[in-house]
Motif scaffolding. Sequence first.
Motif, PDB file in Angstrom:
ATOM      1  N   UNK A  76     -10.501 -11.538  22.908  1.00 25.69           N
ATOM      2  CA  UNK A  76      -9.038 -11.020  23.078  1.00 25.69           C
ATOM      3  C   UNK A  76      -9.284  -9.654  23.409  1.00 25.69           C
ATOM      4  N   UNK A  77     -10.135  -8.788  22.649  1.00 16.69           N
ATOM      5  CA  UNK A  77     -10.162  -7.442  23.093  1.00 16.69           C
ATOM      6  C   UNK A  77     -10.689  -7.003  24.466  1.00 16.69           C
ATOM      7  N   UNK A  78     -11.692  -8.108  24.868  1.00 15.29           N
ATOM      8  CA  UNK A  78     -12.350  -8.204  26.176  1.00 15.29           C
ATOM      9  C   UNK A  78     -11.110  -8.386  27.315  1.00 15.29           C
ATOM     10  N   UNK A  79     -10.301  -9.500  27.081  1.00 16.38           N
ATOM     11  CA  UNK A  79      -9.187  -9.619  27.747  1.00 16.38           C
ATOM     12  C   UNK A  79      -8.250  -8.770  27.972  1.00 16.38           C
ATOM     13  N   UNK A  80      -7.768  -8.039  26.963  1.00 17.15           N
ATOM     14  CA  UNK A  80      -6.946  -6.617  26.688  1.00 17.15           C
ATOM     15  C   UNK A  80      -7.601  -5.657  27.588  1.00 17.15           C
ATOM     16  N   UNK A  81      -8.571  -5.449  27.660  1.00 20.58           N
ATOM     17  CA  UNK A  81      -9.103  -4.336  28.427  1.00 20.58           C
ATOM     18  C   UNK A  81      -9.173  -4.674  30.158  1.00 20.58           C
ATOM     19  N   UNK A  82      -9.517  -6.072  30.344  1.00 19.90           N
ATOM     20  CA  UNK A  82      -9.464  -6.252  31.690  1.00 19.90           C
ATOM     21  C   UNK A  82      -8.082  -6.224  32.356  1.00 19.90           C
ATOM     22  N   UNK A  83      -7.268  -6.750  31.412  1.00 20.22           N
ATOM     23  CA  UNK A  83      -5.529  -6.589  31.800  1.00 20.22           C
ATOM     24  C   UNK A  83      -5.239  -5.227  32.037  1.00 20.22           C
ATOM     25  N   UNK A  84      -5.704  -4.344  31.260  1.00 20.79           N
ATOM     26  CA  UNK A  84      -5.284  -3.008  31.452  1.00 20.79           C
ATOM     27  C   UNK A  84      -5.938  -2.238  32.529  1.00 20.79           C
ATOM     28  N   UNK A  85      -7.223  -2.706  33.047  1.00 19.24           N
ATOM     29  CA  UNK A  85      -8.077  -2.014  33.916  1.00 19.24           C
ATOM     30  C   UNK A  85      -7.947  -2.695  35.328  1.00 19.24           C
ATOM     31  N   UNK A  86      -7.199  -3.537  35.332  1.00 14.27           N
ATOM     32  CA  UNK A  86      -7.195  -4.475  36.785  1.00 14.27           C
ATOM     33  C   UNK A  86      -5.714  -4.779  37.036  1.00 14.27           C
ATOM     34  N   UNK A  87      -5.655  -5.470  38.139  1.00 15.58           N
ATOM     35  CA  UNK A  87      -4.459  -6.206  38.538  1.00 15.58           C
ATOM     36  C   UNK A  87      -4.503  -7.595  38.505  1.00 15.58           C
ATOM     37  N   UNK A  88      -5.464  -8.329  37.924  1.00 15.26           N
ATOM     38  CA  UNK A  88      -5.637  -9.658  38.315  1.00 15.26           C
ATOM     39  C   UNK A  88      -4.420 -10.338  37.256  1.00 15.26           C
ATOM     40  N   UNK A  89      -4.341 -11.590  37.731  1.00 12.85           N
ATOM     41  CA  UNK A  89      -3.357 -12.480  36.728  1.00 12.85           C
ATOM     42  C   UNK A  89      -3.904 -12.917  35.331  1.00 12.85           C
ATOM     43  N   UNK A  90      -2.821 -13.007  34.529  1.00  9.70           N
ATOM     44  CA  UNK A  90      -3.513 -13.866  33.196  1.00  9.70           C
ATOM     45  C   UNK A  90      -4.005 -14.973  33.556  1.00  9.70           C
ATOM     46  N   UNK A  91      -3.775 -15.552  34.507  1.00 11.21           N
ATOM     47  CA  UNK A  91      -4.253 -17.173  34.810  1.00 11.21           C
ATOM     48  C   UNK A  91      -5.952 -16.771  35.107  1.00 11.21           C
ATOM     49  N   UNK A  92      -6.120 -15.778  35.990  1.00 15.21           N
ATOM     50  CA  UNK A  92      -7.263 -15.478  36.366  1.00 15.21           C
ATOM     51  C   UNK A  92      -8.156 -15.290  34.901  1.00 15.21           C
ATOM     52  N   UNK A  93      -7.750 -14.239  34.207  1.00 14.63           N
ATOM     53  CA  UNK A  93      -8.403 -13.769  32.946  1.00 14.63           C
ATOM     54  C   UNK A  93      -8.620 -15.263  32.153  1.00 14.63           C
ATOM     55  N   UNK A  94      -7.425 -15.957  31.734  1.00 13.94           N
ATOM     56  CA  UNK A  94      -7.766 -17.008  30.824  1.00 13.94           C
ATOM     57  C   UNK A  94      -9.048 -17.976  31.321  1.00 13.94           C
ATOM     58  N   UNK A  95      -8.739 -18.040  32.746  1.00  8.14           N
ATOM     59  CA  UNK A  95      -9.678 -19.001  33.108  1.00  8.14           C
ATOM     60  C   UNK A  95     -11.267 -18.582  33.156  1.00  8.14           C
ATOM     61  N   UNK A  96     -11.524 -17.066  33.382  1.00  5.35           N
ATOM     62  CA  UNK A  96     -12.914 -16.424  33.510  1.00  5.35           C
ATOM     63  C   UNK A  96     -13.504 -16.371  32.196  1.00  5.35           C
ATOM     64  N   UNK A  97     -12.582 -16.007  31.043  1.00  5.57           N
ATOM     65  CA  UNK A  97     -12.981 -16.004  29.860  1.00  5.57           C
ATOM     66  C   UNK A  97     -12.870 -17.155  28.518  1.00  5.57           C
ATOM     67  N   UNK A  98     -12.368 -18.400  29.607  1.00 10.33           N
ATOM     68  CA  UNK A  98     -12.365 -19.573  28.743  1.00 10.33           C
ATOM     69  C   UNK A  98     -11.435 -19.549  27.438  1.00 10.33           C
ATOM     70  N   UNK A  99     -10.266 -18.982  27.674  1.00  9.89           N
ATOM     71  CA  UNK A  99      -9.281 -18.780  26.803  1.00  9.89           C
ATOM     72  C   UNK A  99      -8.050 -19.475  26.952  1.00  9.89           C
ATOM     73  N   UNK A 100      -8.225 -20.713  27.443  1.00 10.04           N
ATOM     74  CA  UNK A 100      -7.027 -21.478  27.477  1.00 10.04           C
ATOM     75  C   UNK A 100      -5.947 -21.440  28.712  1.00 10.04           C
ATOM     76  N   UNK A 101      -4.892 -21.663  28.125  1.00 11.27           N
ATOM     77  CA  UNK A 101      -3.726 -21.549  29.423  1.00 11.27           C
ATOM     78  C   UNK A 101      -3.240 -20.136  29.419  1.00 11.27           C
ATOM     79  N   UNK A 102      -2.454 -19.889  30.331  1.00 10.85           N
ATOM     80  CA  UNK A 102      -1.876 -18.545  30.547  1.00 10.85           C
ATOM     81  C   UNK A 102      -0.887 -17.922  29.398  1.00 10.85           C
ATOM     82  N   UNK A 103      -0.203 -18.958  28.910  1.00  7.46           N
ATOM     83  CA  UNK A 103       0.818 -18.946  28.002  1.00  7.46           C
ATOM     84  C   UNK A 103       0.080 -18.561  26.540  1.00  7.46           C
ATOM     85  N   UNK A 104      -0.949 -19.239  26.329  1.00  2.43           N
ATOM     86  CA  UNK A 104      -1.876 -18.824  25.143  1.00  2.43           C
ATOM     87  C   UNK A 104      -2.303 -17.664  24.928  1.00  2.43           C
ATOM     88  N   UNK A 105      -3.039 -17.063  26.336  1.00  2.00           N
ATOM     89  CA  UNK A 105      -3.512 -15.649  26.395  1.00  2.00           C
ATOM     90  C   UNK A 105      -2.301 -14.676  26.361  1.00  2.00           C
TER      91      UNK A 105
END
Length: 311
Positions: free
Chosen positions: A270-299
């Motif tokens: 979660x901490x890693x996902x937060x950092x990626x979201x804060x420092x890039x413009x990729x979608x939550x869908x991309x982050x969830x898929x890349x970090x194996x964190x389930x659905x966009x809504x769950x993330x």
Amino acid sequence: MARKLRIQYPGAIYHVMNRGDRRQAIFVDDQDRRLFLATLTACCEKTGWQVLAYCLMTNHFHLVIQTPQANLVEGMKWLLGTYTGRFNRRHKEFGHLFSGRYKSLVVDGSGGGYLKTVCDYVHLGPVRAKLLNSRQPLKKFSWSSYPLYLAAPSQRPPWLRVARLMGGWGISKDSEAGRRAFARGMEKRRGEDLDEEFQPVERGWCLGDEEFRQKLLEQVSSKGGVSYYGELAQEVAEMQAERLVKENLKRMKWNEKDLVTRRKGDKSKVRLAHGVKAKSTVSLIWIAKRLKMGSRGYLASLLYRFGKARK
């Protein structure tokens, strides 16, 4: 305000296309087409551009050009502005002629058939537009570079270079026999189903292999003070996000297997996902898929709770 990016480097090859404003005609008659080609001639003299293919339709044009100097932007500004002024004077009009930004596709000319694909796309434009019937040869359409490819070198403008495309067709010599072979090949090609091959020409931002694409992405992602658009914006954002992921995995002493085996809501994830979201413009869908964190809504719910806990 960040400026829009155009990829420029010496020797770059581009497929350039622009339409009339509101799809209006940019060539009312053949005199306009001659006027555009005269303007293109002057532009090539000013910039050193080499034209590999062109096609002038009613409300748009296609150019395949190589720029020995990194001057696509300067050249296109002069070409479009000068032709607009000449067109308006001739027709007693004023204001914009072209529709917004021109499209420029960077083409890998080092091999792999990409240059051949884009030049064939341009030369077969009149067929796709149904300006020729099945009984008319492709050379019947006189406002493309294709008929000039079939002509003797002395009949071509000095800025039209045919060797690259001929070589792509496996024709080593610009001879009468070579030009006949080129014509036979193109007439055969017009009857083929080329939708899949031509799709990247119509929709992409570059045309080349993965190594070529990655080199261009590295070039543009290293530039500051610029903004991107379309598919290029997405790919640059994903490249920057991927770099963040790998840097943080190294810092955390994790590997790719850890992303798979650790639970979706792992605090470090979660901490890693937060950092990626804060420092890039990729979608939550991309982050969830890349970090194996389930659905966009769950993330999204995980990040919401993480944000509240930090306050």
